[in-house]
Design a protein around this motif. Structure first.
Motif, PDB file in Angstrom:
ATOM      1  N   GLU A 108      -1.019   7.886   1.663  1.00  0.00           N
ATOM      2  CA  GLU A 108      -0.787   6.455   1.437  1.00  0.00           C
ATOM      3  C   GLU A 108      -1.927   5.609   2.006  1.00  0.00           C
ATOM      4  O   GLU A 108      -2.360   4.633   1.396  1.00  0.00           O
ATOM      5  N   MET A 109      -2.427   5.999   3.185  1.00  0.00           N
ATOM      6  CA  MET A 109      -3.534   5.255   3.791  1.00  0.00           C
ATOM      7  C   MET A 109      -4.797   5.389   2.944  1.00  0.00           C
ATOM      8  O   MET A 109      -5.511   4.411   2.717  1.00  0.00           O
ATOM      9  N   ARG A 115      -7.766   1.329  -3.056  1.00  0.00           N
ATOM     10  CA  ARG A 115      -7.339   0.132  -3.791  1.00  0.00           C
ATOM     11  C   ARG A 115      -8.011  -1.129  -3.263  1.00  0.00           C
ATOM     12  O   ARG A 115      -8.252  -2.071  -3.998  1.00  0.00           O
ATOM     13  N   HIS A 116      -8.283  -1.191  -1.968  1.00  0.00           N
ATOM     14  CA  HIS A 116      -8.805  -2.409  -1.323  1.00  0.00           C
ATOM     15  C   HIS A 116     -10.208  -2.191  -0.764  1.00  0.00           C
ATOM     16  O   HIS A 116     -10.536  -2.669   0.300  1.00  0.00           O
ATOM     17  N   HIS A 117     -11.052  -1.487  -1.493  1.00  0.00           N
ATOM     18  CA  HIS A 117     -12.360  -1.109  -0.947  1.00  0.00           C
ATOM     19  C   HIS A 117     -13.443  -2.162  -1.151  1.00  0.00           C
ATOM     20  O   HIS A 117     -14.620  -1.878  -1.012  1.00  0.00           O
ATOM     21  N   ILE A 118     -13.070  -3.409  -1.434  1.00  0.00           N
ATOM     22  CA  ILE A 118     -14.061  -4.464  -1.653  1.00  0.00           C
ATOM     23  C   ILE A 118     -14.983  -4.576  -0.431  1.00  0.00           C
ATOM     24  O   ILE A 118     -16.188  -4.670  -0.565  1.00  0.00           O
ATOM     25  N   THR A 119     -14.423  -4.539   0.742  1.00  0.00           N
ATOM     26  CA  THR A 119     -15.217  -4.532   1.975  1.00  0.00           C
ATOM     27  C   THR A 119     -14.617  -3.492   2.917  1.00  0.00           C
ATOM     28  O   THR A 119     -13.422  -3.188   2.832  1.00  0.00           O
ATOM     29  N   PRO A 120     -15.407  -2.942   3.817  1.00  0.00           N
ATOM     30  CA  PRO A 120     -14.852  -1.985   4.783  1.00  0.00           C
ATOM     31  C   PRO A 120     -13.713  -2.592   5.604  1.00  0.00           C
ATOM     32  O   PRO A 120     -12.730  -1.924   5.903  1.00  0.00           O
ATOM     33  N   ARG A 121     -13.831  -3.885   5.939  1.00  0.00           N
ATOM     34  CA  ARG A 121     -12.786  -4.546   6.726  1.00  0.00           C
ATOM     35  C   ARG A 121     -11.466  -4.552   5.966  1.00  0.00           C
ATOM     36  O   ARG A 121     -10.417  -4.226   6.505  1.00  0.00           O
ATOM     37  N   ALA A 123     -10.609  -2.560   3.521  1.00  0.00           N
ATOM     38  CA  ALA A 123     -10.151  -1.180   3.367  1.00  0.00           C
ATOM     39  C   ALA A 123      -9.436  -0.710   4.631  1.00  0.00           C
ATOM     40  O   ALA A 123      -8.373  -0.083   4.570  1.00  0.00           O
ATOM     41  N   LEU A 124     -10.008  -1.038   5.796  1.00  0.00           N
ATOM     42  CA  LEU A 124      -9.400  -0.643   7.059  1.00  0.00           C
ATOM     43  C   LEU A 124      -8.060  -1.347   7.250  1.00  0.00           C
ATOM     44  O   LEU A 124      -7.069  -0.731   7.640  1.00  0.00           O
ATOM     45  N   LYS A 125      -8.010  -2.643   6.965  1.00  0.00           N
ATOM     46  CA  LYS A 125      -6.745  -3.380   7.100  1.00  0.00           C
ATOM     47  C   LYS A 125      -5.681  -2.781   6.192  1.00  0.00           C
ATOM     48  O   LYS A 125      -4.524  -2.640   6.588  1.00  0.00           O
ATOM     49  N   ALA A 126      -6.062  -2.426   4.967  1.00  0.00           N
ATOM     50  CA  ALA A 126      -5.104  -1.839   4.028  1.00  0.00           C
ATOM     51  C   ALA A 126      -4.618  -0.484   4.531  1.00  0.00           C
ATOM     52  O   ALA A 126      -3.426  -0.158   4.439  1.00  0.00           O
ATOM     53  N   ALA A 130      -0.784   0.583   5.668  1.00  0.00           N
ATOM     54  CA  ALA A 130      -0.099   1.691   5.000  1.00  0.00           C
ATOM     55  C   ALA A 130       0.228   2.846   5.953  1.00  0.00           C
ATOM     56  O   ALA A 130       0.928   3.775   5.567  1.00  0.00           O
ATOM     57  N   ALA A 131      -0.263   2.787   7.180  1.00  0.00           N
ATOM     58  CA  ALA A 131      -0.035   3.880   8.134  1.00  0.00           C
ATOM     59  C   ALA A 131       1.446   3.975   8.479  1.00  0.00           C
ATOM     60  O   ALA A 131       2.146   2.968   8.565  1.00  0.00           O
ATOM     61  N   PRO A 132       1.935   5.202   8.686  1.00  0.00           N
ATOM     62  CA  PRO A 132       3.328   5.344   9.098  1.00  0.00           C
ATOM     63  C   PRO A 132       3.532   4.755  10.495  1.00  0.00           C
ATOM     64  O   PRO A 132       2.626   4.816  11.324  1.00  0.00           O
ATOM     65  N   LYS A 133       4.662   4.166  10.707  1.00  0.00           N
ATOM     66  CA  LYS A 133       4.975   3.557  12.001  1.00  0.00           C
ATOM     67  C   LYS A 133       5.636   4.599  12.892  1.00  0.00           C
ATOM     68  O   LYS A 133       6.556   5.291  12.457  1.00  0.00           O
ATOM     69  N   PRO A 134       5.180   4.744  14.159  1.00  0.00           N
ATOM     70  CA  PRO A 134       5.788   5.733  15.039  1.00  0.00           C
ATOM     71  C   PRO A 134       7.216   5.332  15.376  1.00  0.00           C
ATOM     72  O   PRO A 134       7.541   4.151  15.446  1.00  0.00           O
ATOM     73  N   GLU A 135       8.070   6.340  15.569  1.00  0.00           N
ATOM     74  CA  GLU A 135       9.445   6.074  15.956  1.00  0.00           C
ATOM     75  C   GLU A 135       9.473   5.638  17.412  1.00  0.00           C
ATOM     76  O   GLU A 135       8.808   6.210  18.264  1.00  0.00           O
TER      77      GLU A 135
END
Length: 137
Positions: A108-109, A115-121, A123-126, A130-135
């Motif tokens: 997913e990340m 999908r959001h690779h317009i800028t590295p920033r 892409a990183l934010k996206a 999308a990262a899984p949230k720790p329990e």
């Protein structure tokens, strides 16, 4: 003999550095280090519960002899110290403005980065979004 810095001392140094820092790598590094130290101090010590059964199991694993109550307390103290040393390198808090993400990006990340690779920033934010949230336990 040098005393440990108090949480207030660390906060004061962060404030001073934020106000007076000259843009550059060494000031940025010092500020990051102080913020990490503050997060660790505010999180408090990591404690490991060690009970009599754990200490007795440890003693029986290394010896067939019986254990007295004073010896048992010494073994429990030693086990606590060993566990604290083992866990010490692990971070206990995430500094403000930071998030935890997996070492290996999930599918997913990776998809979000493409999908959001317009800028590295972006892409990183996206990817972070999308990262899984720790329990939380």
């Amino acid at each position: 003999m040098m005393n440990n810095l108090s949480i207030e001392d660390i906060k004061d140094q962060i404030r001073i550095l934020e106000e007076t820092a000259v843009p550059g790598e060494s000031d940025a590094f010092a500020l990051r280090a102080l913020r990490e130290l503050l997060a660790l101090r505010e999180a408090g010590p990591i404690t490991h519960p060690v009970n009599d059964d754990m200490a007795l199991a440890f003693c029986h694993a290394i010896s067939d002899s019986s254990v007295g109550s004073d010896e048992l307390e010494d073994v429990k103290t030693g086990l606590r110290a060993a566990l604290a040393n083992y866990a010490a390198p692990q971070l206990r808090a995430v500094p403000p403005g930071w998030v935890m993400v997996p070492v290996e990006p999930t599918d997913e990340m990776t998809e979000a980065m493409y999908r959001h690779h317009i800028t590295p920033r972006n892409a990183l934010k996206a990817a972070i979004a999308a990262a899984p949230k720790p329990e939380v336990k």
